[in-house]
Design an enzyme around this catalytic site. Structure first.
Site, PDB file in Angstrom:
ATOM      1  N   CYS A 158     -10.691  -2.033  -3.502  1.00 30.38           N
ATOM      2  CA  CYS A 158     -10.981  -3.121  -2.562  1.00 30.38           C
ATOM      3  C   CYS A 158     -10.997  -2.666  -1.105  1.00 30.38           C
ATOM      4  O   CYS A 158     -11.825  -3.124  -0.320  1.00 30.38           O
ATOM      5  CB  CYS A 158      -9.980  -4.254  -2.748  1.00 30.38           C
ATOM      6  SG  CYS A 158      -8.246  -3.753  -2.671  1.00 30.38           S
ATOM      7  N   GLN A 184      -3.803  -3.855   4.818  1.00 28.76           N
ATOM      8  CA  GLN A 184      -4.211  -4.523   3.588  1.00 28.76           C
ATOM      9  C   GLN A 184      -3.392  -5.773   3.268  1.00 28.76           C
ATOM     10  O   GLN A 184      -2.165  -5.785   3.357  1.00 28.76           O
ATOM     11  CB  GLN A 184      -4.149  -3.520   2.437  1.00 28.76           C
ATOM     12  CG  GLN A 184      -5.078  -2.346   2.684  1.00 28.76           C
ATOM     13  CD  GLN A 184      -5.179  -1.381   1.522  1.00 28.76           C
ATOM     14  OE1 GLN A 184      -5.484  -0.218   1.725  1.00 28.76           O
ATOM     15  NE2 GLN A 184      -4.945  -1.843   0.298  1.00 28.76           N
ATOM     16  N   GLU A 210      -2.828   4.290  -3.084  1.00 31.11           N
ATOM     17  CA  GLU A 210      -3.957   3.728  -2.345  1.00 31.11           C
ATOM     18  C   GLU A 210      -4.645   4.756  -1.452  1.00 31.11           C
ATOM     19  O   GLU A 210      -5.868   4.725  -1.279  1.00 31.11           O
ATOM     20  CB  GLU A 210      -3.468   2.549  -1.503  1.00 31.11           C
ATOM     21  CG  GLU A 210      -4.558   1.618  -1.031  1.00 31.11           C
ATOM     22  CD  GLU A 210      -5.122   0.737  -2.136  1.00 31.11           C
ATOM     23  OE1 GLU A 210      -6.108   0.030  -1.861  1.00 31.11           O
ATOM     24  OE2 GLU A 210      -4.594   0.759  -3.260  1.00 31.11           O
ATOM     25  N   LYS A 213      -7.085   6.930  -3.418  1.00 27.47           N
ATOM     26  CA  LYS A 213      -8.288   6.160  -3.751  1.00 27.47           C
ATOM     27  C   LYS A 213      -9.195   6.028  -2.525  1.00 27.47           C
ATOM     28  O   LYS A 213     -10.422   6.156  -2.621  1.00 27.47           O
ATOM     29  CB  LYS A 213      -7.910   4.769  -4.245  1.00 27.47           C
ATOM     30  CG  LYS A 213      -7.140   4.726  -5.555  1.00 27.47           C
ATOM     31  CD  LYS A 213      -6.723   3.299  -5.871  1.00 27.47           C
ATOM     32  CE  LYS A 213      -5.821   3.216  -7.079  1.00 27.47           C
ATOM     33  NZ  LYS A 213      -5.351   1.832  -7.331  1.00 27.47           N
ATOM     34  N   HIS A 253      -8.822  -7.240   4.102  1.00 28.72           N
ATOM     35  CA  HIS A 253      -8.428  -5.862   4.434  1.00 28.72           C
ATOM     36  C   HIS A 253      -9.183  -5.423   5.683  1.00 28.72           C
ATOM     37  O   HIS A 253     -10.416  -5.527   5.748  1.00 28.72           O
ATOM     38  CB  HIS A 253      -8.767  -4.913   3.289  1.00 28.72           C
ATOM     39  CG  HIS A 253      -7.895  -5.060   2.083  1.00 28.72           C
ATOM     40  ND1 HIS A 253      -6.768  -5.851   2.051  1.00 28.72           N
ATOM     41  CD2 HIS A 253      -7.986  -4.476   0.851  1.00 28.72           C
ATOM     42  CE1 HIS A 253      -6.213  -5.758   0.843  1.00 28.72           C
ATOM     43  NE2 HIS A 253      -6.928  -4.925   0.109  1.00 28.72           N
ATOM     44  N   THR A 339     -10.229  -9.947  -2.313  1.00 28.03           N
ATOM     45  CA  THR A 339     -10.292 -10.497  -3.665  1.00 28.03           C
ATOM     46  C   THR A 339     -11.664 -11.082  -4.009  1.00 28.03           C
ATOM     47  O   THR A 339     -11.901 -11.445  -5.149  1.00 28.03           O
ATOM     48  CB  THR A 339      -9.210 -11.579  -3.904  1.00 28.03           C
ATOM     49  OG1 THR A 339      -9.477 -12.718  -3.090  1.00 28.03           O
ATOM     50  CG2 THR A 339      -7.823 -11.040  -3.621  1.00 28.03           C
TER      51      THR A 339
END
Length: 363
Positions: A158, A184, A210, A213, A253, A339
């Protein structure tokens, strides 16, 4: 599309599953007909299963209230009711990999919000405006799985949605080095302030896994589909170093980004590339696609979470504060809805792109 495709939600009682159900209400192409979850919810009406823990701003859609929840582990039974599924299951990484492959082997396409298959060599990880061409690796995946229609496709992490689109819009200027800090929202951890009171007026400078990623997944998105080898080969640049902080925000974010270019552009060129960037979803006018993928804000105090996170159904990317830097070439601030664009909405857009390209069809 004359007839809606039948959709199943795996993990439909969790926060991301709820977001899928909320966003798919009245969708012109897809209809939620099956909701699967853990054994403890099996047989319950959906409205009863999420009673007291529905976390969306909008009410539970009437169309799903009376759906009886199926056991997500009864793969064959669930698969027989749907044309494809969205996966938002809450399991270990190995369990997710196994169950998503099990669904794919029933000839049921799986569009996953989970991270388990993001580095499976023949599984495309896609931001539809950027790398829809990676879908062609699905043919190699089908050969491995022994399927004709079944496959897995995933959306990326995300937080990278808040800066990767901008860097992609600037590819011709060859960005080669980035320093990024992401701020975030707590919904990224599947929580709200009621469930996580420790986050009120607090910042936690750590989110497990995180940073890796955030540094690595963009390179896979910018990679190439090697059909002979049956894998996505990740790109070498830009090199990214990232820190990830959890901040007391519910949704949204934010990223602060410093970037170096091999071909230094002007600020006006950077803004023009953002404003005019279009991808496959905009060209095809897919239902979840924002009309303007990336919007640039001239105001010094934008983008802001409260003012801008819901831009264009929560699917738009907002960029601001582009300015020259004393060490790097430029710096900027990005914002995305974690989301919606970063989770369920991004997965729905992937499914729309897969449908438009003929990968998802009626069984």
């Amino acid at each position: 599309m004359s007839k809606k495709l039948r959709v199943g939600i795996l993990g439909g009682t969790g926060m991301v599953g709820q977001r899928f159900i909320s966003l798919l209400d009245q969708h012109p192409w897809f209809e939620v007909v099956t909701i699967a979850a853990s054994q403890r919810s099996e047989g319950l009406r959906y409205e009863d299963a999420v009673s007291g823990r529905w976390k969306m701003e909008t009410p539970i859609p009437d169309s799903v209230k009376n759906i009886k929840i199926m056991n997500v582990n009864n793969v064959k039974e669930v698969a027989e009711t749907v044309d494809f599924v969205f996966s938002a299951v809450d399991m270990t990484k190995e369990e997710i990999k196994a169950i998503e492959e099990e669904y794919a082997k029933t000839e049921t396409p799986v569009v996953s919000n989970n991270s388990a298959h993001r580095w499976t060599p023949d599984v495309p990880m896609v931001i539809p405006e950027i790398n829809c061409d990676h879908f062609k690796i699905i043919e190699a995946q089908k050969k491995r799985l022994g399927t004709k229609k079944g496959f897995i496709a995933v959306k990326p992490n995300c937080s990278i949605q808040s800066y990767v689109p901008a860097l992609n819009a600037w590819k011709e200027f060859e960005p080669y080095e980035c320093i990024i800090t992401t701020y975030q929202a707590i919904s990224g951890a599947g929580k709200d302030f009621k469930a996580w009171p420790e986050m009120v007026e607090n910042i936690i400078p750590y989110i497990g896994g995180e940073e890796a990623k955030s540094e690595d997944e963009p390179l896979r998105i910018w990679g190439r589909a090697d059909l002979e080898r049956g894998e996505i080969v990740k790109a070498d640049e830009p090199k990214i170093s990232c820190q990830c902080l959890r901040v007391p925000v519910l949704n949204g974010h934010t990223a602060a980004v410093f970037v170096k270019f091999k071909k230094k552009p002007t600020k006006e060129q950077l803004i023009e590339k953002l404003e005019n960037y279009k991808g496959f979803p905009q060209e095809e006018k897919l239902p979840m696609a924002p009309e303007q993928f990336i919007k640039y804000f001239d105001e010094d105090d934008r983008p802001q979470v409260k003012a801008d996170v819901d831009r264009d159904k929560g699917m738009g990317i907002s960029i601001g504060r582009i300015r020259e830097d004393s060490i790097y070439d430029y710096k900027f601030v990005g914002l995305s809805h974690n989301t919606i664009r970063g989770a369920a909405g991004g997965a729905i857009l992937c499914a729309e792109a897969l449908t438009a390209k003929g990968y998802i069809k009626e069984k």
